[in-house]
Design an enzyme around this catalytic site. Structure first.
Site, PDB file in Angstrom:
ATOM      1  N   GLY A   1     -19.770  42.302  13.292  1.00 12.79           N
ATOM      2  CA  GLY A   1     -19.286  43.520  12.649  1.00 12.79           C
ATOM      3  C   GLY A   1     -19.814  43.742  11.255  1.00 12.79           C
ATOM      4  O   GLY A   1     -20.965  43.425  10.922  1.00 12.79           O
TER       5      GLY A   1
ATOM      6  N   ASP B   1     -16.365  31.404   9.216  1.00 18.29           N
ATOM      7  CA  ASP B   1     -15.765  31.999  10.415  1.00 18.29           C
ATOM      8  C   ASP B   1     -15.441  30.892  11.403  1.00 18.29           C
ATOM      9  O   ASP B   1     -16.021  29.801  11.336  1.00 18.29           O
ATOM     10  CB  ASP B   1     -16.744  33.002  11.046  1.00 18.29           C
ATOM     11  CG  ASP B   1     -16.033  34.108  11.794  1.00 18.29           C
ATOM     12  OD1 ASP B   1     -15.021  33.825  12.467  1.00 18.29           O
ATOM     13  OD2 ASP B   1     -16.473  35.267  11.715  1.00 18.29           O
TER      14      ASP B   1
ATOM     15  N   ASP C   1     -11.586  27.944   9.306  1.00 18.66           N
ATOM     16  CA  ASP C   1     -10.411  28.774   9.546  1.00 18.66           C
ATOM     17  C   ASP C   1      -9.819  29.115   8.180  1.00 18.66           C
ATOM     18  O   ASP C   1      -9.275  28.254   7.501  1.00 18.66           O
ATOM     19  CB  ASP C   1      -9.407  28.010  10.394  1.00 18.66           C
ATOM     20  CG  ASP C   1      -8.139  28.807  10.679  1.00 18.66           C
ATOM     21  OD1 ASP C   1      -8.002  29.911  10.125  1.00 18.66           O
ATOM     22  OD2 ASP C   1      -7.289  28.309  11.442  1.00 18.66           O
TER      23      ASP C   1
ATOM     24  N   TYR D   1      -0.413  44.314  10.719  1.00 17.03           N
ATOM     25  CA  TYR D   1      -1.690  44.640  10.080  1.00 17.03           C
ATOM     26  C   TYR D   1      -1.476  45.535   8.863  1.00 17.03           C
ATOM     27  O   TYR D   1      -2.048  45.298   7.790  1.00 17.03           O
ATOM     28  CB  TYR D   1      -2.597  45.327  11.102  1.00 17.03           C
ATOM     29  CG  TYR D   1      -3.990  45.623  10.624  1.00 17.03           C
ATOM     30  CD1 TYR D   1      -4.964  44.629  10.595  1.00 17.03           C
ATOM     31  CD2 TYR D   1      -4.357  46.908  10.225  1.00 17.03           C
ATOM     32  CE1 TYR D   1      -6.258  44.907  10.177  1.00 17.03           C
ATOM     33  CE2 TYR D   1      -5.641  47.191   9.800  1.00 17.03           C
ATOM     34  CZ  TYR D   1      -6.586  46.189   9.777  1.00 17.03           C
ATOM     35  OH  TYR D   1      -7.869  46.472   9.347  1.00 17.03           O
TER      36      TYR D   1
ATOM     37  N   LYS E   1      -2.349  44.653   4.974  1.00 19.81           N
ATOM     38  CA  LYS E   1      -3.322  45.440   4.220  1.00 19.81           C
ATOM     39  C   LYS E   1      -2.684  46.093   2.993  1.00 19.81           C
ATOM     40  O   LYS E   1      -3.345  46.257   1.962  1.00 19.81           O
ATOM     41  CB  LYS E   1      -3.958  46.501   5.126  1.00 19.81           C
ATOM     42  CG  LYS E   1      -4.887  45.919   6.181  1.00 19.81           C
ATOM     43  CD  LYS E   1      -5.978  45.078   5.566  1.00 19.81           C
ATOM     44  CE  LYS E   1      -6.932  44.508   6.590  1.00 19.81           C
ATOM     45  NZ  LYS E   1      -7.990  43.665   5.992  1.00 19.81           N
TER      46      LYS E   1
ATOM     47  N   THR F   1     -16.029  49.230  15.243  1.00 18.76           N
ATOM     48  CA  THR F   1     -16.321  47.826  15.513  1.00 18.76           C
ATOM     49  C   THR F   1     -15.502  47.384  16.718  1.00 18.76           C
ATOM     50  O   THR F   1     -14.495  48.011  17.065  1.00 18.76           O
ATOM     51  CB  THR F   1     -15.955  46.938  14.302  1.00 18.76           C
ATOM     52  OG1 THR F   1     -14.549  47.051  14.046  1.00 18.76           O
ATOM     53  CG2 THR F   1     -16.717  47.367  13.062  1.00 18.76           C
ATOM     54  N   PRO F   2     -15.908  46.294  17.385  1.00 19.56           N
ATOM     55  CA  PRO F   2     -15.172  45.831  18.575  1.00 19.56           C
ATOM     56  C   PRO F   2     -13.711  45.524  18.302  1.00 19.56           C
ATOM     57  O   PRO F   2     -12.898  45.557  19.229  1.00 19.56           O
ATOM     58  CB  PRO F   2     -15.938  44.559  18.972  1.00 19.56           C
ATOM     59  CG  PRO F   2     -17.315  44.768  18.446  1.00 19.56           C
ATOM     60  CD  PRO F   2     -17.146  45.519  17.158  1.00 19.56           C
TER      61      PRO F   2
END
Length: 357
Positions: free
Chosen positions: A100, A120, A138, A231, A235, A267-268
């Site tokens: 991404g 990642d 992580d 989420y 944020k 993005t996915p």
């Protein structure tokens, strides 16, 4: 969960949006250079200074120029002077950078000669990417971050640019989430920012050239939305963290902070999310966000990047009367968008440290 994808728009006007019209205006009628060309053209036609076309065009050119100058001055007052950025000397750390938006930024800087470290849990598919070093980490684990930070210091040098990009999206209603999922979401989307900043900021402060911290937030942090409670909360916290950190860093003017609050990215991570109005709220391509982030970093600036247009004005939503807010939410479809959510499917049960937003 409903895995039906939203219908695609194949009409000729589907790509049109408010943002495209604004881009055209910004390089034409709203650009000082173009605005002053108009009265010069009238003058070339031997128009007198007191004719209506001359007066109107000069007035407009002065107005546009004052707006442009005011914007530049406002930015300088808010963010101060820039820092010198030498890509050959920069060490860039990107969390959630194996796909991404994070991977896009990493590849651009790697090709341009910067030293890039990607953190990642997912392996980096192209291990031969120029200038990029992958560290399995992580970012919800403080011990792993400390270990990897020591490895980066030894292998690459002291990090000078931190891009907090890691994120996960569950796409579930609050009552459908279990406690472990909530913990993982908040740790990845919010607490990881605290961990990485605490780890890498001291080195930036001690660096002669300073550093830059990029915080990837989201417009959802301002609005909230159904099936995004975890989420949105994270944020909102990330945005508040950025603002508080920027205030604390005023005594270190060589440390720059960049807040990014995009709308829906293609993005996915957000596969299947339905955008009710692509004219008002178009889906943002990661490359467009990457260009703006890279531009701000290269110029050594602090900044707030909001894309598309509504993301830069979303704060005004909370000024509306509560009844009008409810009507606006219903018309915008913000609380219906996640009903068709699919997300990125992988063998893992958790999309830990996936890429944005």
């Amino acid at each position: 969960m409903n895995t039906t994808r939203p219908p695609t728009h194949d009409s000729w006007f589907a790509p049109l949006s408010i943002d495209i019209f604004l881009k055209v205006l910004n390089i034409t009628l709203l650009h000082p250079f173009v605005a002053w060309i108009i009265p010069l053209c009238f003058r070339a036609e031997h128009q007198a200074w007191d004719t209506r076309p001359m007066v109107v065009s000069i007035t407009w050119a002065i107005f546009v120029t004052l707006l442009w100058m005011g914007n530049v001055m406002s930015h300088k007052i808010a963010y101060g002077m820039h820092r010198e950025v030498d890509l050959n000397e920069e060490v860039i750390v990107i969390t959630g950078g194996t796909s991404g938006l994070g991977l896009l930024i990493a590849e651009v800087y790697g090709m341009r000669g910067a030293t890039v470290a990607i953190l990642d849990t997912k392996p980096l598919e192209n291990t031969e990417s120029r200038g990029i070093t992958y560290y399995q980490c992580d970012v919800t684990d403080k011990a792993q971050i400390a270990r990897v930070a020591a490895d980066i210091e030894r292998d690459l040098g002291t990090p000078t640019i931190l891009i907090n990009n890691a994120a996960v999206v569950l796409g579930k209603k609050l009552l459908d989430m279990d406690i472990n999922e909530i913990d993982n979401s908040l740790k990845t989307n919010l607490l990881s920012h605290f961990y990485t900043i605490k780890t890498f900021l001291p080195g930036m402060i001690n660096s002669e050239t300073g550093g830059t911290i990029v915080t990837m937030s989201s417009v959802i942090g301002h609005l909230g939305a159904a099936q995004l409670s975890d989420y949105a909360a994270a944020k909102a916290g990330v945005t508040a963290l950025h603002k508080s950190l920027a205030a604390e860093l005023q005594e270190y003017p060589e440390i720059k902070t960049i807040l990014v609050t995009p709308g829906q990215l293609s993005t996915p991570l957000f596969n299947g999310v339905h955008t009710p109005s692509r004219f008002i709220a178009p889906v943002v391509e990661p490359i467009e966000v990457a260009k703006e982030v890279i531009k701000a970093i290269d110029l050594g600036l602090s900044d707030h990047i909001g894309m598309p247009l509504y993301a830069r004005w979303v704060d005004w939503y909370n000024v509306l009367p509560v009844g009008l807010q409810k009507i606006t939410r219903k018309l915008s479809g913000v609380d219906r968008g996640m009903k068709t959510f699919v997300g990125r499917k992988s063998p893992e049960t958790s999309e830990k440290n996936g890429s944005l937003i």
